[in-house]
Structure formats: C-alpha cells, structure tokens
Design a protein around this motif. Structure first.
Motif, PDB file in Angstrom:
ATOM      1  N   PHE A  74      10.143   3.892 -11.266  1.00 25.33           N
ATOM      2  CA  PHE A  74       9.731   2.823 -12.174  1.00 25.33           C
ATOM      3  C   PHE A  74       8.441   3.220 -12.898  1.00 25.33           C
ATOM      4  CE2 PHE A  74       6.575  -0.630 -12.434  1.00 25.33           C
ATOM      5  CZ  PHE A  74       7.124  -1.377 -13.471  1.00 25.33           C
ATOM      6  N   PHE A  75       7.470   3.700 -12.146  1.00 26.31           N
ATOM      7  CA  PHE A  75       6.185   4.093 -12.737  1.00 26.31           C
ATOM      8  C   PHE A  75       6.367   5.231 -13.743  1.00 26.31           C
ATOM      9  CE2 PHE A  75       2.246   6.576 -12.679  1.00 26.31           C
ATOM     10  CZ  PHE A  75       1.371   5.609 -13.150  1.00 26.31           C
ATOM     11  N   ALA A  76       7.161   6.221 -13.381  1.00 30.82           N
ATOM     12  CA  ALA A  76       7.408   7.344 -14.297  1.00 30.82           C
ATOM     13  C   ALA A  76       8.075   6.856 -15.586  1.00 30.82           C
ATOM     14  CB  ALA A  76       8.261   8.410 -13.617  1.00 30.82           C
ATOM     15  N   ASP A  77       9.001   5.925 -15.444  1.00 33.26           N
ATOM     16  CA  ASP A  77       9.708   5.389 -16.607  1.00 33.26           C
ATOM     17  C   ASP A  77       8.775   4.621 -17.554  1.00 33.26           C
ATOM     18  OD1 ASP A  77      12.070   6.472 -15.664  1.00 33.26           O
ATOM     19  OD2 ASP A  77      12.891   4.561 -14.951  1.00 33.26           O
ATOM     20  N   ILE A  78       7.868   3.823 -16.998  1.00 32.17           N
ATOM     21  CA  ILE A  78       6.992   3.040 -17.880  1.00 32.17           C
ATOM     22  C   ILE A  78       5.888   3.896 -18.493  1.00 32.17           C
ATOM     23  CG2 ILE A  78       7.483   0.836 -16.758  1.00 32.17           C
ATOM     24  CD1 ILE A  78       4.681   1.013 -15.437  1.00 32.17           C
ATOM     25  N   ILE A 127      10.442   3.242  -1.974  1.00 31.50           N
ATOM     26  CA  ILE A 127       9.250   3.947  -2.454  1.00 31.50           C
ATOM     27  C   ILE A 127       9.604   4.861  -3.620  1.00 31.50           C
ATOM     28  CG2 ILE A 127       7.469   5.636  -1.811  1.00 31.50           C
ATOM     29  CD1 ILE A 127       7.610   4.310   1.054  1.00 31.50           C
ATOM     30  N   GLU A 128      10.709   5.575  -3.501  1.00 35.81           N
ATOM     31  CA  GLU A 128      11.171   6.425  -4.614  1.00 35.81           C
ATOM     32  C   GLU A 128      11.490   5.575  -5.840  1.00 35.81           C
ATOM     33  OE1 GLU A 128      14.430   8.737  -3.062  1.00 35.81           O
ATOM     34  OE2 GLU A 128      13.120   9.773  -1.642  1.00 35.81           O
ATOM     35  N   GLY A 129      12.017   4.380  -5.634  1.00 40.12           N
ATOM     36  CA  GLY A 129      12.292   3.470  -6.745  1.00 40.12           C
ATOM     37  C   GLY A 129      11.014   3.058  -7.458  1.00 40.12           C
ATOM     38  N   ALA A 130       9.954   2.818  -6.693  1.00 39.10           N
ATOM     39  CA  ALA A 130       8.669   2.463  -7.294  1.00 39.10           C
ATOM     40  C   ALA A 130       8.103   3.627  -8.102  1.00 39.10           C
ATOM     41  CB  ALA A 130       7.680   2.027  -6.218  1.00 39.10           C
ATOM     42  N   VAL A 131       8.219   4.822  -7.561  1.00 32.36           N
ATOM     43  CA  VAL A 131       7.733   6.016  -8.265  1.00 32.36           C
ATOM     44  C   VAL A 131       8.520   6.224  -9.549  1.00 32.36           C
ATOM     45  CG1 VAL A 131       7.527   8.535  -8.115  1.00 32.36           C
ATOM     46  CG2 VAL A 131       6.762   7.095  -6.192  1.00 32.36           C
ATOM     47  N   LYS A 181       0.833  -1.214   0.000  1.00 32.06           N
ATOM     48  CA  LYS A 181       0.000   0.000   0.000  1.00 32.06           C
ATOM     49  C   LYS A 181       0.865   1.261   0.000  1.00 32.06           C
ATOM     50  CE  LYS A 181      -4.084   1.917   2.180  1.00 32.06           C
ATOM     51  NZ  LYS A 181      -5.056   1.762   3.263  1.00 32.06           N
ATOM     52  N   LYS A 182       1.987   1.213   0.682  1.00 30.23           N
ATOM     53  CA  LYS A 182       2.900   2.365   0.692  1.00 30.23           C
ATOM     54  C   LYS A 182       3.389   2.689  -0.720  1.00 30.23           C
ATOM     55  CE  LYS A 182       4.481   1.346   5.357  1.00 30.23           C
ATOM     56  NZ  LYS A 182       5.542   0.755   6.172  1.00 30.23           N
ATOM     57  N   LEU A 183       3.693   1.659  -1.496  1.00 32.03           N
ATOM     58  CA  LEU A 183       4.159   1.877  -2.867  1.00 32.03           C
ATOM     59  C   LEU A 183       3.061   2.455  -3.745  1.00 32.03           C
ATOM     60  CD1 LEU A 183       6.183  -1.395  -3.644  1.00 32.03           C
ATOM     61  CD2 LEU A 183       7.017   0.733  -2.633  1.00 32.03           C
ATOM     62  N   VAL A 184       1.876   1.843  -3.710  1.00 33.33           N
ATOM     63  CA  VAL A 184       0.814   2.287  -4.622  1.00 33.33           C
ATOM     64  C   VAL A 184       0.288   3.667  -4.259  1.00 33.33           C
ATOM     65  CG1 VAL A 184       0.197  -0.056  -5.325  1.00 33.33           C
ATOM     66  CG2 VAL A 184      -1.068   1.021  -3.457  1.00 33.33           C
ATOM     67  N   GLY A 238       9.997  -4.808  -7.838  1.00 29.09           N
ATOM     68  CA  GLY A 238       9.887  -5.473  -6.552  1.00 29.09           C
ATOM     69  C   GLY A 238      10.907  -4.921  -5.585  1.00 29.09           C
ATOM     70  N   CYS A 239      10.526  -4.891  -4.315  1.00 34.00           N
ATOM     71  CA  CYS A 239      11.451  -4.427  -3.282  1.00 34.00           C
ATOM     72  C   CYS A 239      11.147  -5.162  -1.981  1.00 34.00           C
ATOM     73  CB  CYS A 239      11.341  -2.921  -3.097  1.00 34.00           C
ATOM     74  SG  CYS A 239       9.810  -2.365  -2.331  1.00 34.00           S
TER      75      CYS A 239
END
Length: 147
Positions: free
Chosen positions: A141-145, A135-139, A16-19, A109-110
């Motif tokens: 990743f999302f920006a990149d895709i 969390i910054e890595g997930a953000v 939930k923290k990531l999304v 994944g983390c």
C-alpha cells in the motif's frame, strides 16, 4: 519524498509492526504521539496517521495530534489495525484532515490481535494478526501511494 508517520500502538504493538516495516522502505520518519510536538511537520511531503482502533475510531491521541499539528494542504494517508474490520473507522480522522484541506491519498486497514473489553474473556480475537501477509500488504500500500 519525505514521509512522516505519527502512530499510536498500544497493548500488542499491532500498528507498530506495520509502521516499522514501512519505515524500512525509504525516507520515513516514525514518531509516536508522545513525540509529535517535537517534529516540524511542515518539513514533510506526506504525513501518515497510524493507530489501533478504539471505540470505532483512531486513538484519541492521534486525533489530537492531527487537530493540533497537521499543517494545511498536506497529503495524508491512514493505517489501522482492528479486531473487526469496518469501513467507518477513518471517519473521525478524515474529518480532521478535511478541515485542514489535506489531500487524502489512501488508507490501509488489517486485523490486529484484540483483547480489549469482552474479547479478553475469550482469549482475544484476530490471534496472530497482523501476520506477514498483512504487513506485506501495508508495505505494498505504501509503495503504491508513493508511486
């Protein structure tokens, strides 16, 4: 681009923290698995599936939602948190996406704090995770895709 993220976050709200961090980035609709049937999935250009890892795979509720509701030919991505990182966690969700002719554009994944089963006896593993860097890595990743 309209984005839907279906997630299942249990125990420590790692996923939930990531999304929630990703949802702050733009036109992103979050829905936990209990609300998935109420959504018109066809309205979205990109669909993400996010879960903690349970018995080496995405939670059964995520897999069920993907089987039942994922429309044909959608772009999809995967997010997960886990106590111990492995490359095989997306295999089951990937098989479902492949069966729907979905275009898989990436996965992230983390580590996530894990107190399941025997890990509870030692106070858990991956304490403090996901952290700000995860969390910054997930953000990112999302920006990149979403390019």
């Amino acid at each position: 681009m309209k984005v839907l993220i279906i997630y299942h976050s249990e125990h420590h709200d790692n996923t939930k923290k990531l999304v929630e961090a990703i949802a702050q980035q733009g036109d992103v609709t979050l829905a936990d698995t209990s609300n998935a049937r109420k959504i018109n999935w066809s309205d979205y250009d990109l669909i993400g599936f996010a879960s903690g890892i349970y018995y080496q795979k995405f939670h059964d509720d995520i897999l069920k939602c993907a089987k039942e509701y994922l429309p044909q030919d959608k772009q999809v991505f995967f997010l997960y948190t886990c106590g111990v990182k492995r490359n095989t966690y997306i295999d089951s969700i990937k098989q479902i996406a492949d069966s729907k002719n979905a275009k898989i554009i990436g996965s992230y994944g983390c580590p996530g704090f894990d107190t399941f089963g025997p890990f509870k006896l030692i106070g858990g593993i991956a304490k403090g995770r996901p952290n700000n860097e995860d969390i910054e890595g997930a953000v990112k990743f999302f920006a990149d895709i979403c390019g």
